[in-house]
Design a protein around this motif. Structure first.
Motif, PDB file in Angstrom:
ATOM      1  N   TRP A   1      27.539  49.265  33.673  1.00  0.00           N
ATOM      2  CA  TRP A   1      28.160  49.871  34.894  1.00  0.00           C
ATOM      3  C   TRP A   1      29.773  50.286  34.969  1.00  0.00           C
ATOM      4  N   LEU A   2      30.725  49.385  34.169  1.00  0.00           N
ATOM      5  CA  LEU A   2      31.831  49.775  34.148  1.00  0.00           C
ATOM      6  C   LEU A   2      32.427  50.969  33.361  1.00  0.00           C
ATOM      7  N   ILE A   3      31.850  51.062  32.197  1.00  0.00           N
ATOM      8  CA  ILE A   3      32.361  52.100  31.437  1.00  0.00           C
ATOM      9  C   ILE A   3      31.561  53.568  31.838  1.00  0.00           C
ATOM     10  N   SER A   4      30.573  53.530  32.614  1.00  0.00           N
ATOM     11  CA  SER A   4      29.927  54.696  33.015  1.00  0.00           C
ATOM     12  C   SER A   4      30.884  55.255  34.184  1.00  0.00           C
ATOM     13  N   ASP A   5      31.769  54.521  34.644  1.00  0.00           N
ATOM     14  CA  ASP A   5      32.735  55.130  35.528  1.00  0.00           C
ATOM     15  C   ASP A   5      34.165  55.681  34.652  1.00  0.00           C
ATOM     16  N   PRO A   6      34.365  56.982  34.779  1.00  0.00           N
ATOM     17  CA  PRO A   6      35.429  57.429  33.976  1.00  0.00           C
ATOM     18  C   PRO A   6      36.744  56.886  34.687  1.00  0.00           C
ATOM     19  N   LYS A   7      36.802  56.565  35.900  1.00  0.00           N
ATOM     20  CA  LYS A   7      38.170  55.794  36.352  1.00  0.00           C
ATOM     21  C   LYS A   7      38.466  54.545  35.565  1.00  0.00           C
ATOM     22  N   THR A   8      37.482  53.843  34.980  1.00  0.00           N
ATOM     23  CA  THR A   8      37.733  52.492  34.152  1.00  0.00           C
ATOM     24  C   THR A   8      38.810  52.563  33.267  1.00  0.00           C
ATOM     25  N   LEU A   9      38.743  53.461  32.424  1.00  0.00           N
ATOM     26  CA  LEU A   9      39.549  53.608  31.136  1.00  0.00           C
ATOM     27  C   LEU A   9      40.935  54.145  31.650  1.00  0.00           C
ATOM     28  N   THR A  10      41.332  54.424  33.040  1.00  0.00           N
ATOM     29  CA  THR A  10      42.574  54.959  33.360  1.00  0.00           C
ATOM     30  C   THR A  10      43.419  53.750  34.068  1.00  0.00           C
ATOM     31  N   LEU A  11      42.670  52.570  34.215  1.00  0.00           N
ATOM     32  CA  LEU A  11      43.200  51.517  35.009  1.00  0.00           C
ATOM     33  C   LEU A  11      43.945  50.282  34.226  1.00  0.00           C
ATOM     34  N   ASP A  12      44.570  49.432  34.662  1.00  0.00           N
ATOM     35  CA  ASP A  12      45.163  48.139  34.289  1.00  0.00           C
ATOM     36  C   ASP A  12      43.773  47.032  34.561  1.00  0.00           C
ATOM     37  N   LEU A  13      44.114  45.818  34.245  1.00  0.00           N
ATOM     38  CA  LEU A  13      43.043  44.848  34.684  1.00  0.00           C
ATOM     39  C   LEU A  13      43.080  44.681  36.275  1.00  0.00           C
ATOM     40  N   HIS A  14      44.285  44.685  36.778  1.00  0.00           N
ATOM     41  CA  HIS A  14      44.273  44.515  38.246  1.00  0.00           C
ATOM     42  C   HIS A  14      43.707  45.716  39.114  1.00  0.00           C
ATOM     43  N   GLY A  15      43.933  46.826  38.683  1.00  0.00           N
ATOM     44  CA  GLY A  15      43.074  48.017  39.169  1.00  0.00           C
ATOM     45  C   GLY A  15      41.621  47.949  38.916  1.00  0.00           C
ATOM     46  N   LEU A  16      41.257  47.533  37.716  1.00  0.00           N
ATOM     47  CA  LEU A  16      39.974  47.285  37.505  1.00  0.00           C
ATOM     48  C   LEU A  16      39.409  46.442  38.364  1.00  0.00           C
ATOM     49  N   LEU A  17      39.798  45.230  38.631  1.00  0.00           N
ATOM     50  CA  LEU A  17      39.270  44.087  39.657  1.00  0.00           C
ATOM     51  C   LEU A  17      39.173  44.685  40.703  1.00  0.00           C
ATOM     52  N   GLY A  18      40.140  45.571  41.376  1.00  0.00           N
ATOM     53  CA  GLY A  18      40.192  46.373  42.725  1.00  0.00           C
ATOM     54  C   GLY A  18      38.983  47.198  42.540  1.00  0.00           C
ATOM     55  N   MET A  19      38.668  47.717  41.670  1.00  0.00           N
ATOM     56  CA  MET A  19      37.643  48.823  41.724  1.00  0.00           C
ATOM     57  C   MET A  19      36.202  48.108  41.495  1.00  0.00           C
ATOM     58  N   ILE A  20      36.119  47.203  40.870  1.00  0.00           N
ATOM     59  CA  ILE A  20      34.915  46.249  40.697  1.00  0.00           C
ATOM     60  C   ILE A  20      34.464  45.767  42.213  1.00  0.00           C
ATOM     61  N   ILE A  21      35.627  45.421  42.987  1.00  0.00           N
ATOM     62  CA  ILE A  21      35.401  44.739  44.280  1.00  0.00           C
ATOM     63  C   ILE A  21      35.042  45.992  45.268  1.00  0.00           C
ATOM     64  N   GLU A  22      35.632  46.906  45.145  1.00  0.00           N
ATOM     65  CA  GLU A  22      35.366  48.110  45.929  1.00  0.00           C
ATOM     66  C   GLU A  22      33.881  48.601  45.764  1.00  0.00           C
ATOM     67  N   LYS A  23      33.481  48.926  44.493  1.00  0.00           N
ATOM     68  CA  LYS A  23      32.175  49.392  44.198  1.00  0.00           C
ATOM     69  C   LYS A  23      30.886  48.092  44.507  1.00  0.00           C
ATOM     70  N   THR A  24      31.452  47.003  44.505  1.00  0.00           N
ATOM     71  CA  THR A  24      30.405  45.785  44.939  1.00  0.00           C
ATOM     72  C   THR A  24      30.335  45.988  46.548  1.00  0.00           C
TER      73      THR A  24
END
Length: 181
Positions: free
Chosen positions: A50-73
């Motif tokens: 789920w996370l690796i399939s989004d190209p945005k994932t590897l451009t983020l820090d952990l705080h940004g990744l948590l935000g992305m997870i919450i947004e997608k959810t």
């Protein structure tokens, strides 16, 4: 004379869990995603894919990744609420109507919990983000329990499981950041 200090250190190391500390500013890498998705209670294959399939994932820090997870959810939750409302309105089976209605309530509660988690996560209050994500996951777990032994269309039950896994991922990632602070 034999010193007990090295032995004591060895004993302490062996009984103390080795815990990596993560910070909100840690850069997200594929290895870090795999490591975090290997945490207990997460479905590693789902989380990683789920996370690796989004190209945005590897451009983020952990705080940004948590935000992305919450947004997608949250987005997935909103789309499922819309789908479930349609099922409530169109099904003629009274048992399915009751199940869909109950799951709709659970999705609405869960999505509100994700909204609360989003606010706390954006403010870097990770403990409260964790608690809100936990409540969201528990709300949708009620729906999952309800549909387990029911003749529910597969596409609906898959959405419930997927949303629960998304909530769980947000919860665990919030906890990781809470512990790292």
């Amino acid at each position: 004379m034999f010193s007990v200090l090295p032995l004591l250190v060895l004993v302490l190391i062996s009984i103390t869990p080795l815990c990596s500390s993560y910070t909100p500013s840690d850069k997200v890498t594929k290895e870090l995603v795999v490591q975090l998705c290997s945490k207990p209670t997460l479905y590693k294959n789902f989380c990683t894919a789920w996370l690796i399939s989004d190209p945005k994932t590897l451009t983020l820090d952990l705080h940004g990744l948590l935000g992305m997870i919450i947004e997608k959810t949250q987005g997935f939750g909103f789309r499922t609420i819309k789908l479930t409302k349609g099922l409530v309105n169109t099904t003629t089976d009274p048992n399915l109507k009751m199940i869909y209605g109950s799951c709709l309530t659970d999705y609405e509660q869960s999505t509100k919990g994700i909204e609360v988690a989003k606010g706390y996560a954006s403010s870097k209050v990770y403990f409260l983000a964790y608690m809100a994500a936990y409540k969201a996951m528990m709300a949708i777990s009620d729906c999952e329990t309800l549909i387990e032994a029911q003749p529910i269309p597969t596409y609906f039950s898959r959405r419930v499981v997927m949303f629960e896994r998304m909530c769980s991922t947000g919860m665990v990632f919030s906890k990781v950041l809470k512990e790292g602070k």
